[in-house]
Design an enzyme around this catalytic site. Structure first.
Site, PDB file in Angstrom:
ATOM      1  N   HIS A  70      38.383  24.049  43.301  1.00  0.00           N
ATOM      2  CA  HIS A  70      39.321  25.002  43.910  1.00  0.00           C
ATOM      3  C   HIS A  70      39.081  25.149  45.410  1.00  0.00           C
ATOM      4  O   HIS A  70      39.726  25.955  46.078  1.00  0.00           O
ATOM      5  CB  HIS A  70      39.179  26.361  43.214  1.00  0.00           C
ATOM      6  CG  HIS A  70      40.332  27.279  43.406  1.00  0.00           C
ATOM      7  ND1 HIS A  70      40.216  28.515  44.022  1.00  0.00           N
ATOM      8  CD2 HIS A  70      41.645  27.161  43.086  1.00  0.00           C
ATOM      9  CE1 HIS A  70      41.387  29.115  44.045  1.00  0.00           C
ATOM     10  NE2 HIS A  70      42.274  28.313  43.499  1.00  0.00           N
TER      11      HIS A  70
ATOM     12  N   LYS B 112      39.011  24.432  49.491  1.00  0.00           N
ATOM     13  CA  LYS B 112      39.923  23.920  50.513  1.00  0.00           C
ATOM     14  C   LYS B 112      39.092  23.690  51.776  1.00  0.00           C
ATOM     15  O   LYS B 112      38.743  24.641  52.476  1.00  0.00           O
ATOM     16  CB  LYS B 112      41.052  24.906  50.822  1.00  0.00           C
ATOM     17  CG  LYS B 112      42.035  25.132  49.670  1.00  0.00           C
ATOM     18  CD  LYS B 112      41.623  26.251  48.784  1.00  0.00           C
ATOM     19  CE  LYS B 112      42.678  26.509  47.698  1.00  0.00           C
ATOM     20  NZ  LYS B 112      42.179  27.387  46.644  1.00  0.00           N
TER      21      LYS B 112
ATOM     22  N   ASP C 264      35.761  15.060  62.739  1.00  0.00           N
ATOM     23  CA  ASP C 264      34.763  14.607  63.716  1.00  0.00           C
ATOM     24  C   ASP C 264      33.496  15.459  63.705  1.00  0.00           C
ATOM     25  O   ASP C 264      32.755  15.479  64.698  1.00  0.00           O
ATOM     26  CB  ASP C 264      35.362  14.595  65.134  1.00  0.00           C
ATOM     27  CG  ASP C 264      36.396  13.496  65.321  1.00  0.00           C
ATOM     28  OD1 ASP C 264      36.384  12.528  64.530  1.00  0.00           O
ATOM     29  OD2 ASP C 264      37.220  13.603  66.248  1.00  0.00           O
TER      30      ASP C 264
ATOM     31  N   HIS D  85      48.508  35.440  48.562  1.00  0.00           N
ATOM     32  CA  HIS D  85      47.543  34.477  48.025  1.00  0.00           C
ATOM     33  C   HIS D  85      46.221  34.517  48.783  1.00  0.00           C
ATOM     34  O   HIS D  85      45.314  33.738  48.507  1.00  0.00           O
ATOM     35  CB  HIS D  85      48.148  33.065  48.085  1.00  0.00           C
ATOM     36  CG  HIS D  85      47.422  32.032  47.297  1.00  0.00           C
ATOM     37  ND1 HIS D  85      46.688  31.018  47.892  1.00  0.00           N
ATOM     38  CD2 HIS D  85      47.312  31.834  45.959  1.00  0.00           C
ATOM     39  CE1 HIS D  85      46.162  30.234  46.953  1.00  0.00           C
ATOM     40  NE2 HIS D  85      46.516  30.712  45.782  1.00  0.00           N
TER      41      HIS D  85
ATOM     42  N   LYS E 288      42.511  35.418  50.078  1.00  0.00           N
ATOM     43  CA  LYS E 288      41.260  35.764  49.398  1.00  0.00           C
ATOM     44  C   LYS E 288      40.270  36.257  50.466  1.00  0.00           C
ATOM     45  O   LYS E 288      39.505  35.472  51.033  1.00  0.00           O
ATOM     46  CB  LYS E 288      40.667  34.556  48.666  1.00  0.00           C
ATOM     47  CG  LYS E 288      41.608  33.883  47.647  1.00  0.00           C
ATOM     48  CD  LYS E 288      42.219  32.654  48.231  1.00  0.00           C
ATOM     49  CE  LYS E 288      42.915  31.736  47.250  1.00  0.00           C
ATOM     50  NZ  LYS E 288      43.506  32.213  46.072  1.00  0.00           N
TER      51      LYS E 288
ATOM     52  N   ASP F 250      32.882  47.402  55.803  1.00  0.00           N
ATOM     53  CA  ASP F 250      32.615  48.246  56.968  1.00  0.00           C
ATOM     54  C   ASP F 250      33.156  47.575  58.230  1.00  0.00           C
ATOM     55  O   ASP F 250      34.249  47.032  58.219  1.00  0.00           O
ATOM     56  CB  ASP F 250      31.113  48.541  57.071  1.00  0.00           C
ATOM     57  CG  ASP F 250      30.613  49.386  55.894  1.00  0.00           C
ATOM     58  OD1 ASP F 250      31.452  50.033  55.236  1.00  0.00           O
ATOM     59  OD2 ASP F 250      29.395  49.399  55.643  1.00  0.00           O
TER      60      ASP F 250
END
Length: 483
Positions: free
Chosen positions: A217, A219, A224, A401, A403, A408
């Site tokens: 899952h 990404k 470079d 979508h 996450k 604080d």
């Protein structure tokens, strides 16, 4: 006669259900959820269990763990040349406690002086990514849960083919199940031009091995060894265009310039090397990792970053522990954005503790499902949390979508992991832990901007829910440990 056959089927089903579920140690909630499926759906339940309920073999878990340890050891050989950007010692006692904790989860060091760009729009993220790929000189490493060869995916793929033909090392790792409709032959031209494309280990022959429940899952993009991307956006039309099903896609991604890209590179190489044959494994090279800043590579960032990764090969559930640590350490606020709110008891307890301690807890969820059962479970847990004085915000301007977690004014997390049991236990996930007041303020301002497009779930709105809707939420909740 028919009754006897049905009774026999149920008896055999019951015996095999108990043997199948109890033969291997697993979470108690998952045991009861699978027993419910197996008893409620004789025969069909077994088919579902065969494909979605069986865990990774001990041999596969051992292989994954040993491979990670080997790569971590190799990584230490490259830190001396970039030591000014890796420093796990701080002058702040509270911050040091967090740094030590996150270091212990994955043996990932603290990286200094990273320059961060917040990306919350699909077109904005795509444009930035394409520009950086166009400028690549040495290597492009890409890892996505969903790399779909639709219009957007092909746009990215054509550019990767071009860069491979120019001699840039291009490696693409993708999850076969997340990348619906994508076929191996779609990458023939990339391979012909000198690039490589590979499905992640757990999606290789998953159908034949009856294991469809474990997905990459993550990404991750590293260009470079200097520029990195991670967050919630995948590569497909729906993440860029406004669609009939989802409307506007609201997500959060980060672009990193700095030493933290070396951590993303390490994570990519771990995943690549465990997924390919021996002759395709990538040896470590200094060009893959962020080097000392020189006159041509000046760094102006202020963000300190660590990386936390987890997967079903490790029973520590590092991502979940990271969430719990931040939630229970908060003194003023915990702001969370997540498309799925399917919590286990430990995270629920952490949220209750925070709220009871006077911490302002706000959780933002979408107003529509992309997975119906999961969304009904999300609604169930949301209405339970409002009883604990936790504010539930429902995003109304598209599909949320993102996450993210803000603690604080000190620390935030951005990555691939949702607030759900799948991200805690079943998926391979990666999130960045960020220590930077300026970036945290940007993320907070975006949260407040999103809040203007939200409704609030209250006891009154819950009372307006139909009996049928509440019933679906209850059933989905029972199945939540295996969703």
């Amino acid at each position: 006669m028919v009754g006897s056959i049905v009774s026999a089927i149920y008896l055999i089903n019951a015996i095999f259900a108990l043997i199948t579920i109890l033969i291997k140690p697993r979470d108690v909630a998952a045991i009861w959820a699978w027993l419910l499926v197996l008893f409620a759906l004789p025969v069909v339940g077994f088919v579902l269990y065969l494909f979605f309920g069986r865990g990774l073999t001990d041999k596969k878990k051992f292989y994954l763990r040993q491979s990670d340890l080997k790569e971590l050891e190799n990584f230490q050989n490259f830190r001396d040349d970039t030591i000014e950007h890796y420093d796990s010692q701080t002058n702040e006692v509270e911050k040091q406690a967090f740094v030590d904790f996150f270091s212990s989860l994955n043996q990932m060091p603290l990286t200094r002086k990273n320059e961060l760009t917040l990306l919350t729009d699909g077109q904005e993220k795509l444009t930035s990514l394409l520009n950086d790929i166009e400028e690549a000189q040495h290597s492009i490493h890409i890892e996505y849960y969903a790399f779909v060869t639709d219009e957007i995916g092909n746009q990215v793929l054509r550019l990767l083919e071009k860069k491979a033909a120019q001699g840039v090392q291009v490696r693409l790792l993708y999850d076969a199940f997340g990348s619906h409709g994508t076929k191996a032959k779609d990458f023939n031209q990339l391979i012909a031009n000198g690039g490589e494309a590979q499905t992640f280990l757990t999606s290789q022959e998953a159908l034949l091995r009856f294991r469809l429940n474990y997905h990459d899952h993550r990404k991750i993009v590293v260009i470079d060894g200097k520029i990195g991307y991670t967050g919630g956006f995948n590569i497909a039309n729906q993440y860029v265009y406004t669609t009939k099903k989802f409307g506007y896609w609201r997500d959060t991604h980060i672009r990193i310039f700095g030493a933290a890209t070396s951590l993303l590179q390490l994570r990519f190489l771990m995943d690549w090397n465990v997924s390919v044959s021996e002759e395709k494994k990538v040896g470590y090279h200094l060009d893959y990792f962020f080097k000392k800043v020189d006159e041509n590579n000046e760094q102006h960032g202020s963000a300190d970053i660590q990386l936390v990764s987890s997967g079903p090969n490790n029973e520590r559930e590092q991502i979940k522990l990271a969430f719990i640590k931040l939630i229970t350490s908060a003194k003023k606020r915990i702001w969370i954005q997540t498309p799925y709110l399917v919590l286990d008891e430990s995270v629920i307890a952490a949220l209750k503790i925070a709220s009871a301690s006077g911490v302002h807890v706000k959780i933002m969820i979408p107003n529509k499902p992309d997975h119906p059962f999961i969304y009904r479970a999300t609604q169930y847990y949301a209405r339970q949390l409002i009883k604990e004085n936790i504010e539930i915000l429902v995003y109304e301007a598209g599909f949320l979508h993102a996450k993210t977690l803000i603690m604080d004014d000190e620390i935030c997390m951005v990555g691939s992991a949702n607030q759900d049991i799948r991200s805690y236990r079943l998926n391979f996930e990666t999130s960045a832990v960020i220590y930077d007041h300026e970036f945290l303020e940007q993320l907070s301002n975006k949260f407040l901007e999103d809040e203007e497009n939200c409704s609030t779930m209250t006891t009154e709105t819950v009372k307006e829910m139909s009996t049928w809707l509440l019933f679906k939420q209850q059933i989905s909740r029972l199945l939540s440990p295996i969703l």
